[in-house]
Design a protein around this motif. Structure first.
Motif, mmCIF file in Angstrom:
data_model
loop_
_atom_site.group_PDB
_atom_site.id
_atom_site.type_symbol
_atom_site.label_atom_id
_atom_site.label_comp_id
_atom_site.label_asym_id
_atom_site.label_seq_id
_atom_site.Cartn_x
_atom_site.Cartn_y
_atom_site.Cartn_z
ATOM 1 N N LYS A 46 41.475 42.474 -2.979
ATOM 2 C CA LYS A 46 42.917 42.466 -2.806
ATOM 3 C C LYS A 46 43.438 41.039 -3.018
ATOM 4 O O LYS A 46 42.748 40.066 -2.730
ATOM 5 N N ALA A 47 44.664 41.002 -3.456
ATOM 6 C CA ALA A 47 45.319 39.696 -3.533
ATOM 7 C C ALA A 47 45.625 39.212 -2.118
ATOM 8 O O ALA A 47 45.897 40.013 -1.222
ATOM 9 N N ILE A 48 45.557 37.905 -1.929
ATOM 10 C CA ILE A 48 45.787 37.331 -0.595
ATOM 11 C C ILE A 48 47.245 36.899 -0.506
ATOM 12 O O ILE A 48 47.753 36.179 -1.378
ATOM 13 N N ASN A 49 47.913 37.319 0.554
ATOM 14 C CA ASN A 49 49.292 36.895 0.771
ATOM 15 C C ASN A 49 49.280 35.576 1.546
ATOM 16 O O ASN A 49 48.667 35.475 2.603
ATOM 17 N N LEU A 50 49.937 34.578 1.015
ATOM 18 C CA LEU A 50 49.910 33.255 1.646
ATOM 19 C C LEU A 50 50.477 33.266 3.058
ATOM 20 O O LEU A 50 50.108 32.461 3.895
ATOM 21 N N HIS A 58 55.697 30.160 -2.248
ATOM 22 C CA HIS A 58 54.583 30.401 -3.159
ATOM 23 C C HIS A 58 54.000 29.061 -3.606
ATOM 24 O O HIS A 58 54.599 28.009 -3.392
ATOM 25 N N ILE A 59 52.821 29.152 -4.230
ATOM 26 C CA ILE A 59 52.143 27.935 -4.678
ATOM 27 C C ILE A 59 52.708 27.513 -6.027
ATOM 28 O O ILE A 59 52.817 28.323 -6.951
ATOM 29 N N ARG A 60 53.081 26.236 -6.101
ATOM 30 C CA ARG A 60 53.654 25.706 -7.343
ATOM 31 C C ARG A 60 52.564 25.113 -8.232
ATOM 32 O O ARG A 60 52.603 25.195 -9.445
ATOM 33 N N GLN A 94 39.464 34.840 6.142
ATOM 34 C CA GLN A 94 38.518 33.721 6.176
ATOM 35 C C GLN A 94 39.138 32.412 5.666
ATOM 36 O O GLN A 94 38.453 31.405 5.611
ATOM 37 N N LEU A 95 40.391 32.417 5.284
ATOM 38 C CA LEU A 95 41.016 31.176 4.785
ATOM 39 C C LEU A 95 41.764 30.471 5.906
ATOM 40 O O LEU A 95 42.325 31.101 6.796
ATOM 41 N N HIS A 96 41.749 29.140 5.819
ATOM 42 C CA HIS A 96 42.521 28.369 6.797
ATOM 43 C C HIS A 96 43.125 27.171 6.059
ATOM 44 O O HIS A 96 42.467 26.565 5.208
ATOM 45 N N GLY A 97 44.354 26.823 6.393
ATOM 46 C CA GLY A 97 45.009 25.703 5.703
ATOM 47 C C GLY A 97 45.326 24.557 6.652
ATOM 48 O O GLY A 97 45.575 24.762 7.838
ATOM 49 N N THR A 121 50.804 33.449 -8.004
ATOM 50 C CA THR A 121 52.026 34.003 -8.596
ATOM 51 C C THR A 121 53.228 33.667 -7.725
ATOM 52 O O THR A 121 53.075 33.280 -6.557
ATOM 53 N N SER A 122 54.399 33.853 -8.298
ATOM 54 C CA SER A 122 55.627 33.431 -7.603
ATOM 55 C C SER A 122 55.992 34.360 -6.452
ATOM 56 O O SER A 122 56.934 34.087 -5.721
ATOM 57 N N ASP A 123 55.275 35.486 -6.286
ATOM 58 C CA ASP A 123 55.574 36.360 -5.134
ATOM 59 C C ASP A 123 54.724 36.007 -3.928
ATOM 60 O O ASP A 123 54.603 36.800 -2.986
ATOM 61 N N GLY A 124 54.096 34.803 -3.973
ATOM 62 C CA GLY A 124 53.366 34.332 -2.795
ATOM 63 C C GLY A 124 51.979 34.902 -2.669
ATOM 64 O O GLY A 124 51.401 34.899 -1.583
ATOM 65 N N LEU A 125 51.400 35.428 -3.767
ATOM 66 C CA LEU A 125 50.060 36.009 -3.697
ATOM 67 C C LEU A 125 49.050 35.118 -4.416
ATOM 68 O O LEU A 125 49.388 34.389 -5.354
ATOM 69 N N LEU A 126 47.802 35.170 -3.950
ATOM 70 C CA LEU A 126 46.676 34.517 -4.622
ATOM 71 C C LEU A 126 45.765 35.626 -5.143
ATOM 72 O O LEU A 126 45.271 36.436 -4.359
#
Length: 1444
Positions: free
Chosen positions: A177-181, A205-207, A241-244, A159-164
């Motif tokens: 819970k939603a993940i905040n980028l 946020h993710i486009r 647990q996420l890494h980019g 979503t456009s608020d930076g959440l996954l």
């Protein structure tokens, strides 16, 4: 790989308002259904037939609450669709089939057709199902949704608020819970552990994002243009647990697409290019694999610096990258094909391009017929809002934005928008994309939705016979081929290079109906049989019988699903399949010639699903889903219907090296190894299956057999229990590999090409792994590598390699415009106007010059020489050398920086090793601009030296080409000097065309004018003032004033020999007195003198006729010098030899013959005496035909050689003059002329022959006389020679060279000629020296005849009286007198009586022996009729000589 076919189809959506036009299309995972979104509608379409099944329309009230629809995503099992809306809602729709057996569309068959019986799965396959759509769940995420992605059993939403958000398909978050980028750490690679920086911006946020199963992570594009890859470190999907990872240099990303098979992420950029990244296995960092970008070279009007629409982001502006300001705009969509082998890209301002997996461009619609109409005006590019691939990649579903195309007038836009459409682009693809085992074939096979395209199978048929090691029965096989040519070795260039047409095979509609789409296809080695695999079962086709063979039992067909492709082994089809009823993976072998039935198949059970299959000689290699490779031996059995047997040979586990079985693109067995056979302990092992080649996501991995252990001697071991050697650990050979070609054939002459490994590497071109052999089987150096990897670029996409012929075969899209058939306004929206018609054409390319050049760059000249010598017999080998020289020259000579180590001298030295060196250099020079010549000749040698080499090698045409180069590079004096050399050599060799060019060339050098010869011939003053024209006095002279060219005081003497009127025949121009013409004449005279001195009369005649040489006037001058006969006997012998004229022989019966003692004259004379009273007697040379008109035409052409005759001196009755026919040259280089044709006026049937027969009957010849006549006929030479000799006789008679006339008279054995010469000698004052020469010459001939050639004695006896007369004349002459020229001052009136008097005077002549009517006799009456004709202006083919 993929090629567009035909026009796109348009699917019409239901009519509605423009606001309801579709804008998004998304296929389900099986690509059977397509979800199409409009702002407030969701429609489901079926793929085949392409029909609308169901539509859900959002009510107006809820539509305003949710906002318009944006994106759709399918659940993996195709039972649900999630649709995102503008106001942050996700709507979950269930798809349920309607009750019972109801279908929306069903096929209707006529009664009694076989399809009526019904087959298993009949309804599902052939009917469009009726479905229901119902909204089950609504989820509000309270922020605009940017991207939806289905991940296994979950739905990932950005979503456009930076959440996954990770949402379950039932519409619940499961408490997660939603993940905040902002909490996900990003770094350049994974080695820097958790110390990555965070995104740190509040509004990031993710486009766009896409999940990659084989990398287990997401490729993402952020709203600020950065791109990255997010992966869970452990199995749990939480923020901790996420890494980019991200690359530092991409800041203008717009969209992303992921290729699971090759582990690639394609990021579209605002600059219009696509950057393709992969993940480094060791560090986990993102590595740039390659870029997809249009070059200014290919599309000059695409890349330029005026922005079409002014809105660019601030980030893009700050970058200052020139590529931003392009005409394409940012990349809008990127989509990989279902088989992951191609990617399609579209841009903001329209256009579509297709690229292979590693960046080879296949199609682009921004240029050519896609971009321009047939009248040259530019079209607006097609704007694409959304696109999705159909099943197997045969279709691309496109929703186009027609906005820019409808702005011209309102009526236009309404007409289009009323019918918002879905476009279906149709594709044909190479069989290699899905069945890589096809790469060991030398065939191109393309598969379409319902048809196959073959390259006619010719190339392979002409090659396979050469591989006797592969097939012992190749000869019989080849003869059965429908396309086979003549002999085994005959292989035409058209066969190799191919033509543009395909052999198209329509796939059986019966099979397609229940098994669409076609998944695999394969062709056998000889190109005679094809097999195809659809959804279930398979079918095969023979090109010989033109028939398909399908399963007789449909249940068997529907019970098997082919999984790992299929391949041909001799007459067998080998395939790996899943048996549905037994739930068992199997390997099956079917015999082509037997019925298609499981009863005739050999079945082997396997443990795991087979993903890939390939055949090498008598081995089958399969790659299975458990990452293991299994080798099987396959052999033909003589007993039972299952005529082939399969046994397991070896299993190799690859799980240590392969992270995911889906990543393996191809697996193949090959005899290629790092050791090239010479160093092996046992030579025959070089031919065995030495190594396994595995393409792992573009990395080519080789596993060789491990020969380090003890070797088993083959004869000691039982062949049935052959123990195969284990394999070494894998080695990476190359990166970015799309296709691999090897062959199992062997050819000692072309080992380099057949033992090489050929790789296609997309945008990087091709690579070849070439073996290096020591020369003369010397022991190789231990420090030298035995193979080398050479890259080279080609201009086509390779689909097959012809190994021996050094050719790559491919295919290319071509377009045809049909828009001129439609008026512009009436049909602007017609697809035929918007798009060109696409066809696929065969193409091929030579690659040998690239390889030779690469070897030379690496100082491997010896290997290059070995390779080139093995290919020197190829028909295009000269072109290969020329291409190599040309490319190196262009690169080095136009380079702006100095080249430290230039290659051109090496290439030049290399080419000198071949006999074609001189031609190669000159052809290359003439195809390059003059400015580069100095650089070229500095490397290859001075053009003067090369010219002289050509002359020494007798290659005159090449020398002529060098002359043009010398003319441009040297001063005129040098050009003239070399031109003279060439001219003399060409004269000597009788290259008449070249001589004519040289004359023109020499004139052009002298005059400095163009090389065109002067077009107007004018009269020429004779150069001789002596008595050369005494002999014209007695000819029939036509006197006509030529007022424009000659003063009135002179008359024009029309010379009536039919000389060629070519450029050189018109040599005499207004500048005839210029030095250049004199120079040329001197050379011509010198050559003529030489020919005469060497008694080469035949050559002299050809020379004069071909070059329009003034032979008579020249002979007049040379009469006492070069044109006199020094040795009559030698001349006689030489003429016999040159004209193939047999020496006369005396028949046995002639001892008692009346001819022997000279009692009678020849038969001809007897005949003449008996017929002399008939004034109209006229016997023509060829056929003895009475023909008055013919004689007149002769007179008109020649004018008879009349002489004044002392009638008292003539023997017997009075004779008519003999007229000689001139002969026009009819295309035969050697002949001065050919005999006059018989025209309609000459009848051979009527009374003409009877007259001759009567005459002969009055002679009452004896047997011996008849024998003599037949002997005379036998001793004649060819008719052509006779014609040529008579012509020469005429020439010499005109020129007064009486000694030559005597020699020719002797050869022809005609006493009339001798008699005529005697009359001339008596009537005119002849040089005493010549008379003396004739007398001594004839005595010498008499002596020679007595000793060596008694056949001449009878004829010499006949002319004895003439000889005695000659002796008397010689003794009478006290001193030789010069010839007196004829008086010129007479008017035509005065001359006419003289001519008439000559005509009426009678000459002594006779008909030649053995041929009735050898010379023509014309009566007085005829001559009167001829005179009028003679005095008219002459026909063309003559030229003037004015006599002063």
């Amino acid at each position: 790989m993929y090629f567009l076919s035909g026009w796109p189809k348009r699917l019409l959506c239901p009519l509605g308002s423009p606001a309801e036009a579709p804008f998004h299309v998304q296929s389900d995972p099986q690509r059977t259904f397509f979800a199409v979104l409009a702002p407030a509608r969701l429609s489901i379409w079926y793929s085949r037939p392409s029909v609308l099944i169901v539509t859900y329309k959002e009510p107006a009230k809820s539509s305003s609450q949710f906002g318009s629809y944006k994106q759709a995503e399918w659940r993996p099992d195709s039972t649900m669709i999630a649709v995102s809306t503008a106001n942050g809602y996700i709507l979950f729709f269930h798809i349920t089939s309607t009750r019972g057996d109801k279908y929306l569309y069903e096929p209707v068959y006529p009664k009694g057709s076989p399809q009526m019986k019904g087959t298993p799965h009949f309804k599902e396959e052939q009917c469009a199902p009726a479905l229901n759509l119902e909204m089950k769940k609504i989820l509000d995420l309270q922020a605009p949704i940017m991207s939806l992605q289905s991940v296994l059993e979950d739905l990932l939403v950005a979503t456009s608020d930076g959440l996954l958000h990770l949402i379950h398909w039932e519409g619940m978050t499961n408490g997660r819970k939603a993940i905040n980028l902002c909490t996900v750490p990003f770094s350049v690679d994974l080695q820097s552990s958790r110390a990555g920086s965070f995104l740190g911006f509040a509004d990031v946020h993710i486009r766009d994002m896409e999940y990659c199963a084989t990398l287990d992570g997401f490729a993402v594009v952020f709203n600020d243009g950065k791109v990255g890859f997010i992966t869970p470190v452990s199995s749990r999907f939480t923020a901790e647990q996420l890494h980019g990872v991200w690359p530092q240099d991409v800041v203008d990303g717009t969209c992303v697409a992921v290729n699971n098979k090759y582990r690639l992420m394609a990021f579209g950029c605002a600059s219009g290019s696509v950057q393709v990244y992969t993940i480094d296995n060791t560090t986990g960092a993102m590595q740039l694999s390659h870029k997809l970008e249009l070059t200014a070279k290919q599309y000059p009007d695409v890349k330029n610096c005026n922005c079409k629409e002014g809105h660019t982001d601030l980030v893009e502006f700050l970058m200052g990258n020139a590529d931003i300001w392009n005409k394409t705009g940012a990349v809008k969509l990127v989509r990989w094909s279902p088989d992951n082998s191609v990617v399609i890209v579209t841009w903001e301002y329209g256009g579509l391009s297709l690229w292979s997996v590693f960046g080879a461009q296949l199609i682009c619609t921004l240029g050519g017929d896609f971009a321009y109409r047939s009248d040259g005006t530019k079209k607006d590019p097609l704007k694409i809002n959304s696109m999705s691939w159909g099943a197997e990649g045969y279709h691309l579903w496109v929703i186009s934005g027609f906005g820019s195309q409808n702005t011209e007038n309102e009526s236009d836009s309404k007409s289009i928008v009323k019918q918002p459409g879905i476009l279906l682009f149709q594709f044909i693809k190479s069989a290699l994309t899905v069945n890589p085992c096809m790469s060991n074939q030398e065939q191109v096979l393309l598969q379409g939705e319902d048809r196959l395209y073959l390259n006619c199978g010719e190339a392979s048929q002409s090659q396979n016979p050469r591989s006797s090691s592969a097939h012992s029965d190749h000869r019989t096989r080849r003869e059965k081929s429908p396309f086979a040519g003549g002999g085994l070795e005959s292989q035409s260039l058209s066969t190799l290079l191919g033509h543009r047409h395909w052999h198209v095979v329509q796939i059986s509609s019966t099979y397609l109906e229940s098994n669409w789409p076609i998944r695999f296809s394969a062709i056998d080695k000889l190109g005679q049989n094809i097999a195809v695999v659809g959804k279930f079962g398979f079918a095969h086709y023979s090109l010989l019988t033109k028939k398909w063979k399908l399963f007789g039992n449909i249940t068997q067909e529907q019970n098997m699903i082919v999984t790992g492709g299929l391949a041909w082994w001799n007459d067998f089809i080998v395939l790996a399949c899943y048996n549905i009823s037994d739930r068992q993976e199997e390997l099956r072998v079917y015999l082509r010639t037997s019925n298609l039935d499981n009863a005739f198949a050999h079945v082997t059970k396997t443990q795991a699903e087979t993903l890939l299959l390939s055949v090498f000689r008598d081995m089958v290699i399969v790659f299975r889903a458990d990452c293991s490779i299994c080798l099987y031996s396959i052999e033909r059995k003589s007993d039972g219907p299952n005529a082939a047997g399969i046994q397991v040979l070896q299993e190799v586990s690859m799980s240590r090296y392969i992270p995911h079985p889906f990543l393996v693109v191809s697996v193949t067995l090959t005899s290629v190894s790092t050791e090239n056979g010479i160093t092996l302990k046992m030579p025959q092992q070089a031919r065995d299956a030495e190594s396994i080649m595995l393409n792992l996501a573009g990395q080519l991995i080789m596993m060789q057999r491990d020969r380090s252990g003890p070797q088993i001697r083959e004869k000691d071991s039982n062949p049935n229990q052959r123990k195969l050697l284990p394999f070494c650990p894998p080695v990476v050979l190359a990166q970015s590999v799309e296709n691999v070609w090897t062959t199992c054939r062997a050819n000692k002459q072309k080992r380099h090409l057949l033992e090489a490994l050929w790789l296609s590497c997309g945008g990087a071109g091709m690579k070849v792994w070439l073996p290096l052999f020591p020369r003369d089987h010397r022991k190789p150096h231990s420090f030298l590598s035995q193979r080398i990897m050479l890259p080279f670029h080609i201009n086509i996409y390779p689909l097959a390699v012809l190994f021996e012929d050094a050719l790559v075969l491919g295919a290319v899209n071509d377009t045809l415009l049909y828009d001129s058939l439609y008026s512009r306004n009436s049909a602007r929206e017609q697809l035929e106007v918007l798009f060109p018609f696409c066809v696929v054409e065969r193409t091929s390319q030579i690659y040998l010059h690239h390889i030779l050049r690469q070897l030379l760059v690496r100082n491997l000249g010896e290997q290059a020489l070995l390779l080139a010598q093995s290919c020197a017999t190829l028909p295009y080998f000269p072109h290969v050398l020329e291409l190599m020289l040309h490319e190196v020259l262009e690169e080095e000579a136009t380079s702006r920086e100095p080249i430290p180590d230039p290659l051109l001298p090496t290439v030049a030295k290399f080419i000198t090793e071949f006999p074609l060196f001189l031609q190669t250099v000159v052809h290359c020079a003439r195809k390059t601009e003059y400015a580069l010549w100095n650089y070229l000749f500095a490397a290859v040698g001075n053009p003067k030296d090369l010219f002289e080499e050509c002359l020494m090698a007798q290659d005159l045409d090449t020398a002529a080409s060098y002359l043009i180069i010398l003319q441009n590079m040297e001063v005129p004096a040098v050009s003239r000097q070399h031109a003279t050399l060439l001219f003399n050599t060409a004269l000597e060799q009788g290259k008449w065309d070249l001589c004519r060019h040289m004359i023109r060339f020499l004139k052009a050098i002298g005059s400095g004018e163009s090389e065109t010869p002067p077009s107007t011939p004018t009269t020429q003053e004779p150069s001789s003032s002596g008595g050369g024209f005494e002999f014209f006095r007695n000819r029939s002279i036509s006197l006509s004033q030529s007022a424009d060219s000659v003063p009135a005081s002179k008359f024009s003497l029309q010379k009536t020999l039919s000389m060629p009127s070519g450029p050189s025949g018109k040599r005499w121009s207004k500048d005839s007195d210029c030095a250049e013409n004199m120079y040329i004449d001197m050379m011509l005279w010198r050559h003529a003198r030489r020919l005469l001195e060497e008694v080469r009369l035949k050559d002299l005649g050809c020379f004069a006729a071909q070059l329009g040489f003034e032979l008579i006037s020249w002979l007049c001058k040379e009469r006492a010098r070069a044109a006199r006969v020094d040795n009559f006997v030698l001349a006689l012998k030489r003429l016999h030899k040159d004209f193939l004229w047999p020496l006369p022989i005396i028949p046995a019966s002639s001892v008692s013959s009346p001819f022997k003692n000279g009692k009678y004259r020849t038969v001809g004379e007897q005949l003449l005496k008996s017929q002399s009273t008939d004034p109209f007697l006229n016997l023509e040379i060829d056929a003895g035909v009475s023909n008055v008109q013919r004689s007149q035409s002769w007179l008109g052409n020649i004018g008879p050689a009349h002489q004044e005759i002392d009638t008292a001196s003539s023997h017997g009755p009075q004779m008519q003059d003999a007229f000689l026919s001139p002969l026009s040259n009819k295309g035969d280089e050697c002949s001065i002329g050919s005999a006059t044709d018989l025209t309609e006026s000459s009848s051979m049937v009527d009374g003409d022959w009877t007259m001759v027969d009567e005459n002969f009957s009055t002679l009452s010849l004896t047997q011996s006389e008849l024998e003599h006549i037949s002997m005379e006929l036998a001793s004649k030479g060819p008719h052509k020679s006779q014609v040529q000799l008579r012509y020469l006789l005429h020439i010499f008679m005109e020129a007064g060279c009486l000694d030559w006339c005597i020699v020719i008279g002797l050869i022809l054995r005609e006493s009339s000629i001798i008699n005529q010469i005697l009359v001339i000698i008596q009537s005119s004052e002849v040089d005493g020296e010549m008379l003396q020469n004739i007398k001594t010459g004839l005595h010498a001939v008499d002596r020679w005849a007595s000793t060596d050639c008694p056949g001449y004695k009878p004829f010499l006896n006949i002319i004895k009286p003439h000889l005695q007369k000659l002796s008397e004349i010689t003794e009478e002459q006290v001193q030789p007198e010069a010839f007196q020229p004829m008086t010129v001052g007479k008017t035509p009136e005065q001359t006419s009586p003289r001519a008439e008097e000559n005509r009426s005077s009678l000459g002594h002549g006779s008909i030649p022996q053995g041929e009735v009517g050898g010379s023509s006799l014309v009566s007085r009456k005829e001559e009167d009729t001829t005179r009028a004709e003679e005095e008219e202006p002459f026909q063309d083919g003559t030229y003037d000589c004015s006599v002063s």
